[in-house]
Each structure stands twice: as C-alpha cells, then as structure tokens.
Write an enzyme that holds these catalytic residues in place. Sequence first.
Site, short mmCIF file in Angstrom:
data_model
loop_
_atom_site.label_atom_id
_atom_site.label_comp_id
_atom_site.label_asym_id
_atom_site.label_seq_id
_atom_site.Cartn_x
_atom_site.Cartn_y
_atom_site.Cartn_z
N LYS A 155 135.57 45.33 68.51
CA LYS A 155 134.91 46.76 68.43
C LYS A 155 134.25 46.79 67.02
O LYS A 155 134.70 47.51 66.11
CB LYS A 155 135.98 47.71 68.64
CG LYS A 155 136.77 47.58 69.96
CD LYS A 155 137.54 48.93 70.20
CE LYS A 155 138.09 49.03 71.61
NZ LYS A 155 139.10 47.82 71.75
N ARG A 182 146.19 50.10 86.48
CA ARG A 182 147.44 49.84 86.93
C ARG A 182 147.35 49.45 88.65
O ARG A 182 147.32 50.39 89.14
CB ARG A 182 148.34 50.95 86.51
CG ARG A 182 148.79 51.26 85.15
CD ARG A 182 149.51 50.11 84.74
NE ARG A 182 149.76 50.21 83.21
CZ ARG A 182 148.92 49.67 82.15
NH1 ARG A 182 147.86 48.88 82.71
NH2 ARG A 182 149.08 49.58 80.98
O1 C5P Z 1 148.13 46.69 78.88
P1 C5P Z 1 147.05 47.55 79.19
O2 C5P Z 1 146.63 47.19 80.59
O3 C5P Z 1 147.23 48.91 78.90
O4 C5P Z 1 145.98 46.90 78.42
C1 C5P Z 1 144.70 47.50 78.46
C2 C5P Z 1 143.73 46.91 77.29
O5 C5P Z 1 142.65 47.57 77.25
C3 C5P Z 1 144.23 46.70 75.79
O6 C5P Z 1 143.84 45.55 75.32
C4 C5P Z 1 143.73 47.90 75.20
O7 C5P Z 1 143.38 47.71 73.85
C5 C5P Z 1 142.26 47.88 76.15
N1 C5P Z 1 141.74 49.34 75.76
C6 C5P Z 1 142.23 50.45 76.39
N2 C5P Z 1 141.47 51.45 76.59
C7 C5P Z 1 140.28 51.73 75.90
C8 C5P Z 1 139.76 50.49 75.20
C9 C5P Z 1 140.38 49.07 75.31
O8 C5P Z 1 143.15 50.35 76.97
N3 C5P Z 1 139.63 52.83 75.93
#
Ligand code: C5P
Length: 262
Positions: free
Chosen positions: A74, A202
Amino acid sequence: MARAPKKKPVVEIKKTDLIIALDFPKGELALKVMKECAGLSVIWKVGSELFLAEGPKWVRDRVREGHRIFLDLKFYDIPNTVMKAALQAQDMGVEMFTLHLAGGPLMIRAVRDELEKRATARKGERRPLILGVSVLTSYDQPTWDDVSFAVGGKASKIPDSVKRLVAQARYWGVDGVVCSPHEIKIVQAADSILYTVVPGIRPKGSKAGDQARVMTPKQAATLGAGAVVVGRPITESKAPRAMVEKVLKELDTPIGMPVKEV
Ligand code: C5P
C-alpha cells in the site's frame, strides 16, 4: 459471390481469482502452506509483516519457483518515491501491487508511465497490475467523518468517498481496486472495467474474526469480484489444501454469472 462464413463471436470467460493472504511473521510458515498447496491455481499475497521479515530476495525466490505474487505494501508518498518503489516491485517480478488512490493522479501516473517504459524496454515483458486502495475497510463512519472533515472541511459518507475515488482511478492509471464485498456494486457502477480485489471473504462455516461484514467466495464471485482474498480460514486451517480446493470449486463460475445456491 460466396459469402464469407460467419465468424463465431469470441466470448472471453473470466473467473474469479483466489488470492491467499500470507500474513505470517516468518517465511518458513508461509512456505509450509505454499508447499501444501503446490500446483493449485492461486496468487499469494505478501504484506508488510512477511515482507519486512524476509525481504525482497524471499519474494524473488518464490517468483523464480513459479509462484504468482501480489505485493500488498500500500504505497503512499510523493510521486518520485512511489515510482521508484514500484520499479523495485516490477523487478521482483510480482504480478500485482497496491498503492493508495489518495496519492492522487501525479503519483499514480508517474508509477504507470515508468512501469510501462521499463516493460517496453524489456521487449513486451508484462508489467505488474497497479491496484488502488480507496477507503480502508477498517474505517467506520464516525472515524471517516473526522478524517474527511480534517482533509476537506466537510464530512463525507464512506460510499460517496469510495465512489468518487474509484471514478477517477483508471484515468489516474490503476488497473484495479481493492474493495470490500459490499462495495463491488459501487465500484462497478463507477467503472465496470476495473479489476476488483475483494478481502473480507469467509467460506461457509469459517469464523469471521475481526472482519466485520463478510461474504462467501461464491457470493463475491456472483457479484463479479475479479479476485477474492482469503487469509486465516486457509492459513490457520488444519487442512489448507482441502480448504483451497473447496474455495476454488466455489469460484468455478464465470465472473458475474448468476449462481444457483446448493
Ligand atoms: O485473514 P483474512 O482473510 O481476514 O485476511 C484478509 C487479508 O486482506 C489481510 O491480509 C488484510 O490485511 C487484507 N485486507 C483486508 N481489508 C482491506 C484491505 C486488505 O482485510 N480493506
């Protein structure tokens, strides 16, 4: 005169990509998951934690092994600084990377122009995709009220800010944007050509954790997500490969097609 045979229309069928977030403090933990998922069609997201722990050589080694890498650092700085960082990402061979849309047109245009120049100089080498971050999904409305007021003298609704930034994004030079599943429609309405990278995903039955408003891979794909980002449901699973296979099966639908829930 014989008529030329009618050409069949070429229909490009695109599917939603699966990006797996390697949010690990050590490369060896990431490598374990990568090895278990060998041969599966996925893109690996390397964020600040893993990148700062292992550095660019680790990324280059993975690219050399044939892995597809999304470098999620980013970027946000003055145009020259971000442009130089982006060239380093290009030299590492990553497939895509992120920068903040708030960096504005001069920053993004500088990045795009230099990446293209370097790719052309290397005889058609593909340059990495530039992905723009609009409003971080961790903002709630009261906090965004404070920030948007401080910046612009007027509080702005998050969807309005997202819409306005995204409407400019491609003209400024990005190829796609990162957005929440609930923003896919807003992004498409503002610019239907942008590639959407969607975290907050999810698979059915997995814990939401700190993600506030989640969707399943299938729901996001049905809305037209270009890629979904899944982290912990895969990386913390006892059977990561089985979980990846399950998600890939859910995504086995052309982008934006109506899906019958089973
Ligand atoms: O473990 P999880 O599925 O929550 O991971 C989601 C990934 O996407 C993480 O690396 C998080 O930092 C990234 N992310 C997010 N939301 C955003 C941007 C990036 O969850 N808006």
